[in-house]
Design an enzyme around this catalytic site. Structure first.
Site, PDB file in Angstrom:
ATOM      1  N   CYS A  42       0.835  -1.201   0.000  1.00  0.00           N
ATOM      2  CA  CYS A  42       0.000   0.000   0.000  1.00  0.00           C
ATOM      3  C   CYS A  42       0.867   1.248   0.000  1.00  0.00           C
ATOM      4  O   CYS A  42       2.047   1.203   0.342  1.00  0.00           O
ATOM      5  CB  CYS A  42      -0.892   0.044   1.247  1.00  0.00           C
ATOM      6  SG  CYS A  42      -1.931  -1.399   1.510  1.00  0.00           S
ATOM      7  N   ASP A  96      23.208  36.269 -13.257  1.00  0.00           N
ATOM      8  CA  ASP A  96      21.956  36.618 -13.915  1.00  0.00           C
ATOM      9  C   ASP A  96      21.500  38.005 -13.466  1.00  0.00           C
ATOM     10  O   ASP A  96      21.493  38.323 -12.270  1.00  0.00           O
ATOM     11  CB  ASP A  96      20.892  35.583 -13.576  1.00  0.00           C
ATOM     12  CG  ASP A  96      19.572  35.883 -14.236  1.00  0.00           C
ATOM     13  OD1 ASP A  96      19.418  35.508 -15.408  1.00  0.00           O
ATOM     14  OD2 ASP A  96      18.702  36.494 -13.585  1.00  0.00           O
TER      15      ASP A  96
END
Length: 500
Positions: free
Chosen positions: A34, A444
């Site tokens: 399960c 950046d």
């Protein structure tokens, strides 16, 4: 985590959905396995074992629970974080490499012999490559049986089985039901002829609107299109072209699993597994957003950004070549200019979609590496055109592999060795094409602006190294702070090697 049985059992007792897909619980008294959140009565500690994968539980003789469907969960976030052989093998197996090329093909891509690879995967995952592929085929088969109107023989081959008999035997063994019995329990509506409608599981919180905004802002005419709550694109798949249409919405409640509706149109149903895996990469579907948000919120300066967009994803990609070329096209230009250049490339050199697939404004596939490498592009600096041509040639001849099979550090080194490819471009490609969760781009322009703005607040940001191993997600938050997640990196810096 499956080796810490006490921690696993606590997760099972509390039915903690965050661990669905991280491990499965096998119950010795019933012979089933399960998901941790299964609503059934919690078994005694002495009666359970924990396995890292469904394949390991199946190899040990357990069958899937019919109530909680443990295979209908997001994959373990460990496979995106791990860059070792086991992680790379799991990603390639999910893409259907074993079905198409066999275990020798998988081993060759990873640089190991089949026997060595089998030993490594059995030790790490509790199952060898054949068992992992078998579990994946069973999962795809169950989904197709219950959600489509494909004939069962077509389902067998679409899921990757070599024969209908093998398909029948595997489905009965894994699900304790015949394919016909599973079809009688179908829960979802069936699509129109030619459609395969699936639901892709993702963990919450899920910032679907932010992901949609990011993708829509960069949508390239011909291969991508988007609407108020949907995104569609073309797919280059092993057996032919295809398309996917996704419905994206926010799911802010943490610790749950939601389903993203996806409608596929495929030339060949054998490409279902590859198509699903590549779209899951695009969605960053296997991310553990609770773990990511908790880690980044530990920085007081970053915490407000995380709280404002819980469950922010790092958009992946369905095609490494496309992402790499578009990253170079985006150097030193706006998002709109990069889109225009990419759209022109698609119109000039991309293959037309078959008429049956041309819809939602989708008309082309992104050009193949050979088509890009043949002739330099115009309308841009000559040095950048040479970079794109050289990059496409390197990907086409296998010098650079962007299919998530290669070592991430090795790919970076190979990219940096190409003229015109610098740290920003290599890092951006690694973040989106290779799903590296720990990329930071200090050069950046957007990152610099965001950090400068944050430094003026009372809560100054800590060292970005402290955000590891989730710096890619921190990048997304920093870009989003400049004007919403749709913006992302406005421009890439000039790469020094571009002038060589």
């Amino acid at each position: 985590m499956h080796t810490d049985t006490e921690a696993c059992y606590r997760a099972v007792k509390s039915r903690d959905r965050r661990f669905d897909g991280v491990f499965v619980t096998a119950v010795h008294t019933t012979g089933i396995y399960c998901r941790p959140s299964c609503p059934a009565r919690t078994p005694g500690f002495a009666n359970v074992s924990f396995f890292p994968t469904s394949a390991a539980a199946q190899a040990a003789g357990f069958r899937a629970c019919k109530r909680c469907l443990p295979d209908a969960t997001p994959g373990s976030p460990e496979w995106d974080l791990r860059a070792d052989v086991a992680g790379r093998a799991m990603r390639l197996t999910a893409d259907g490499v074993v079905d198409r090329e066999g275990v020798p093909g998988l081993a060759a891509r990873l640089g190991y012999s089949p026997r060595q690879l089998g030993r490594i995967l059995t030790a790490e995952l509790g199952a060898g490559p054949l068992a992992l592929a078998r579990a994946r085929r069973a999962q795809i088969a169950r989904v197709l049986i219950e959600t489509t109107d494909l004939g069962l023989a077509d389902v067998a081959f679409a899921a990757g089985f070599a024969s209908v008999r093998q398909f029948n035997d595997t489905v009965r063994e894994v699900y304790a039901a015949s394919p016909s019995e599973l079809r009688g329990r179908r829960r979802h509506g069936v699509g129109a002829a030619g459609e395969i409608r699936l639901r892709l599981a993702v963990r919450t919180p899920f910032a679907g609107r932010a992901l949609l905004a990011f993708l829509a802002t960069r949508a390239v005419a011909g291969i991508e299109t988007a609407g108020p709550d949907w995104y569609a694109r073309t797919l280059s798949l092993p057996h032919g072209p295809g398309t996917v249409h996704l419905v994206l919405a926010d799911a802010p409640e943490p610790g749950q699993v939601v389903q993203v509706p996806a409608t596929f149109h495929l030339t060949d149903v054998r490409d279902v597994s590859a198509a699903v895996e590549r779209v899951r990469r695009l969605l960053d579907a296997d991310c553990d957003p609770v773990a990511v948000d908790d880690a980044l919120s530990a920085d007081p300066a970053l915490a407000p950004l995380v709280r404002s967009v819980p469950g922010l994803r790092v958009p992946g990609h369905v095609d490494g070549l496309e992402l790499a070329v578009r990253a170079v096209l985006g150097q030193q230009v706006t998002v709109g200019a990069a889109r225009a250049l990419a759209s022109r490339l698609v119109a000039d050199r991309g293959a037309l979609l078959p008429p049956a697939l041309a819809q939602d404004g989708l008309t082309h596939l992104f050009p193949a590496a050979e088509a890009i490498a043949e002739t330099p592009m115009t309308g841009m600096p000559a040095s950048r055109a040479r970079t794109i041509t050289g990059l496409a040639a390197a990907i086409g001849n296998g010098e650079v592999a962007l299919d998530r099979s290669a070592d991430r550090d090795g790919v970076r080194r190979a990219l940096l060795a190409l003229p015109g490819i610098g740290p920003w471009t290599a890092g951006y490609i690694a973040m989106r094409a290779l799903a590296d969760p720990d990329v930071f781009l200090p050069t950046d322009a957007g990152v610099k602006a965001a950090l400068t703005s944050m430094s003026r607040s009372p809560e100054r940001p800590t060292d970005p190294d402290s955000w590891s191993p989730w710096r890619s997600y921190a990048l997304m938050h920093l870009w989003g702070s400049l004007g919403g997640p749709a913006l992302g990196p406005a421009t890439g810096p000039a790469e020094k090697k571009e002038m060589i």
